[in-house]
Design a protein around this motif. Structure first.
Motif, short mmCIF file in Angstrom:
data_model
loop_
_atom_site.label_atom_id
_atom_site.label_comp_id
_atom_site.label_asym_id
_atom_site.label_seq_id
_atom_site.Cartn_x
_atom_site.Cartn_y
_atom_site.Cartn_z
N LEU A 157 -2.80 2.50 26.32
CA LEU A 157 -2.40 2.95 27.65
C LEU A 157 -1.15 3.85 27.57
O LEU A 157 -1.09 4.90 28.21
CB LEU A 157 -2.13 1.75 28.55
CG LEU A 157 -1.66 2.03 29.96
CD1 LEU A 157 -2.69 2.85 30.73
CD2 LEU A 157 -1.39 0.71 30.69
N ILE A 158 -0.18 3.45 26.76
CA ILE A 158 1.06 4.22 26.63
C ILE A 158 0.81 5.58 25.98
O ILE A 158 1.29 6.61 26.48
CB ILE A 158 2.11 3.43 25.83
CG1 ILE A 158 2.56 2.19 26.61
CG2 ILE A 158 3.30 4.31 25.45
CD1 ILE A 158 3.34 1.18 25.77
N TYR A 159 0.09 5.60 24.87
CA TYR A 159 -0.04 6.83 24.08
C TYR A 159 -1.29 7.66 24.37
O TYR A 159 -1.26 8.88 24.25
CB TYR A 159 0.02 6.51 22.59
CG TYR A 159 1.38 6.03 22.19
CD1 TYR A 159 2.45 6.90 22.17
CD2 TYR A 159 1.61 4.70 21.88
CE1 TYR A 159 3.73 6.47 21.83
CE2 TYR A 159 2.87 4.25 21.53
CZ TYR A 159 3.92 5.14 21.52
OH TYR A 159 5.18 4.70 21.20
N GLN A 160 -2.38 7.00 24.73
CA GLN A 160 -3.63 7.72 24.97
C GLN A 160 -3.94 7.88 26.46
O GLN A 160 -4.87 8.60 26.81
CB GLN A 160 -4.80 6.98 24.30
CG GLN A 160 -4.60 6.68 22.83
CD GLN A 160 -4.70 7.92 21.98
OE1 GLN A 160 -5.49 8.80 22.26
NE2 GLN A 160 -3.90 7.98 20.93
N ASP B 271 -10.78 2.65 20.91
CA ASP B 271 -11.42 3.45 19.87
C ASP B 271 -10.56 3.63 18.63
O ASP B 271 -11.05 3.57 17.50
CB ASP B 271 -11.81 4.83 20.41
CG ASP B 271 -12.86 4.76 21.49
OD1 ASP B 271 -13.46 3.68 21.69
OD2 ASP B 271 -13.08 5.78 22.16
N GLU B 272 -9.26 3.82 18.82
CA GLU B 272 -8.37 4.06 17.68
C GLU B 272 -8.18 2.82 16.81
O GLU B 272 -7.61 2.90 15.72
CB GLU B 272 -7.02 4.62 18.14
CG GLU B 272 -6.24 3.74 19.08
CD GLU B 272 -6.54 3.97 20.57
OE1 GLU B 272 -5.61 3.80 21.37
OE2 GLU B 272 -7.68 4.30 20.93
N TYR B 273 -8.65 1.66 17.27
CA TYR B 273 -8.51 0.42 16.51
C TYR B 273 -9.84 -0.09 15.95
O TYR B 273 -9.92 -1.22 15.46
CB TYR B 273 -7.86 -0.66 17.38
CG TYR B 273 -6.54 -0.20 17.93
CD1 TYR B 273 -5.44 -0.07 17.09
CD2 TYR B 273 -6.41 0.15 19.27
CE1 TYR B 273 -4.23 0.40 17.59
CE2 TYR B 273 -5.20 0.61 19.76
CZ TYR B 273 -4.11 0.73 18.92
OH TYR B 273 -2.92 1.20 19.40
N ALA B 274 -10.88 0.73 16.00
CA ALA B 274 -12.22 0.31 15.58
C ALA B 274 -12.25 -0.19 14.14
O ALA B 274 -13.00 -1.12 13.82
CB ALA B 274 -13.22 1.45 15.76
N ALA B 275 -11.42 0.37 13.27
CA ALA B 275 -11.40 -0.07 11.87
C ALA B 275 -10.92 -1.53 11.75
O ALA B 275 -11.20 -2.19 10.75
CB ALA B 275 -10.51 0.85 11.04
N ILE C 253 -1.95 -6.13 23.10
CA ILE C 253 -0.93 -5.19 22.63
C ILE C 253 -1.57 -3.86 22.22
O ILE C 253 -1.08 -2.80 22.63
CB ILE C 253 -0.09 -5.80 21.49
CG1 ILE C 253 0.61 -7.09 21.95
CG2 ILE C 253 0.92 -4.79 20.95
CD1 ILE C 253 1.54 -6.94 23.13
N PRO C 254 -2.67 -3.86 21.44
CA PRO C 254 -3.32 -2.58 21.16
C PRO C 254 -3.76 -1.84 22.44
O PRO C 254 -3.63 -0.62 22.54
CB PRO C 254 -4.52 -2.96 20.30
CG PRO C 254 -4.10 -4.22 19.64
CD PRO C 254 -3.27 -4.95 20.66
#
Length: 175
Positions: free
Chosen positions: A38-41, A47-51, A32-33
């Motif tokens: 894929l949809i937004y980036q 990378d945006e979920y690294a945290a 899902i991430p």
């Protein structure tokens, strides 16, 4: 009549799978991430979920450097001069992306109604439109769709060679 029965099989299998208490999020946890990425980036990196990686014990995440050097297993939420990727094939994220987009739209439209429901945890996050925390629910809905579609097609094929009851029994054994 056969096509009508196929839709009934689809609806029944979908409802049973969606509401089954038997589910587990394992290998699909970044699907899902990745679909949201894929949809937004317009990319497949995470990378945006690294945290979120440490809480998932960096499960099947790899770092690919600008020189295309792969690092796996990853043990830190930093990938200098590179990007994080999910090690599983991107095909499921591609298949899930339209469903994720539809879910987001539906959850946005239904938010005034859904906000009143007494849901918490993963289900509550999903109903609030948080498809990252609510990813297990999104995965169940998407997987249920594919199982139901396969069951309906199988039923229609079996009806060509078997009586109704035997075709139905075969489909429900499959599903």
């Amino acid at each position: 009549m056969r096509l009508h029965s196929g839709w009934i099989v689809f609806a029944a299998v979908f409802a049973i799978h969606c509401t089954s208490p038997v589910s587990i999020q394992g290998d699909s946890r970044w699907t899902i991430p990745q679909a949201l990425s894929l949809i937004y980036q317009r990319n497949f990196d995470l990378d945006e979920y690294a945290a979120r990686f440490p809480a998932q014990d960096y499960y099947f995440v790899e770092c690919v450097s600008a020189q295309h050097v792969r690092t796996y297993p990853v043990k830190q939420a930093a990938c200098p001069d590179g990007h994080f990727y999910y090690r599983y094939p991107v095909s499921m994220a591609i298949l899930a992306a339209p469903f994720v987009a539809l879910m987001q739209a539906a959850l946005y439209i239904l938010h005034p109604v859904l906000a009143r429901l007494p849901a918490s945890g993963v289900a509550g996050a999903f109903l609030k439109g948080d498809l990252i925390t609510g990813a297990p629910v999104a995965e169940i809905v998407i997987a249920s769709f594919f199982v139901a579609a396969a069951a309906a097609v199988l039923f229609l094929v079996l009806r060509e060679i078997l009586p109704f009851r035997e075709a139905l029994a075969g489909v429900f054994v499959f599903a």
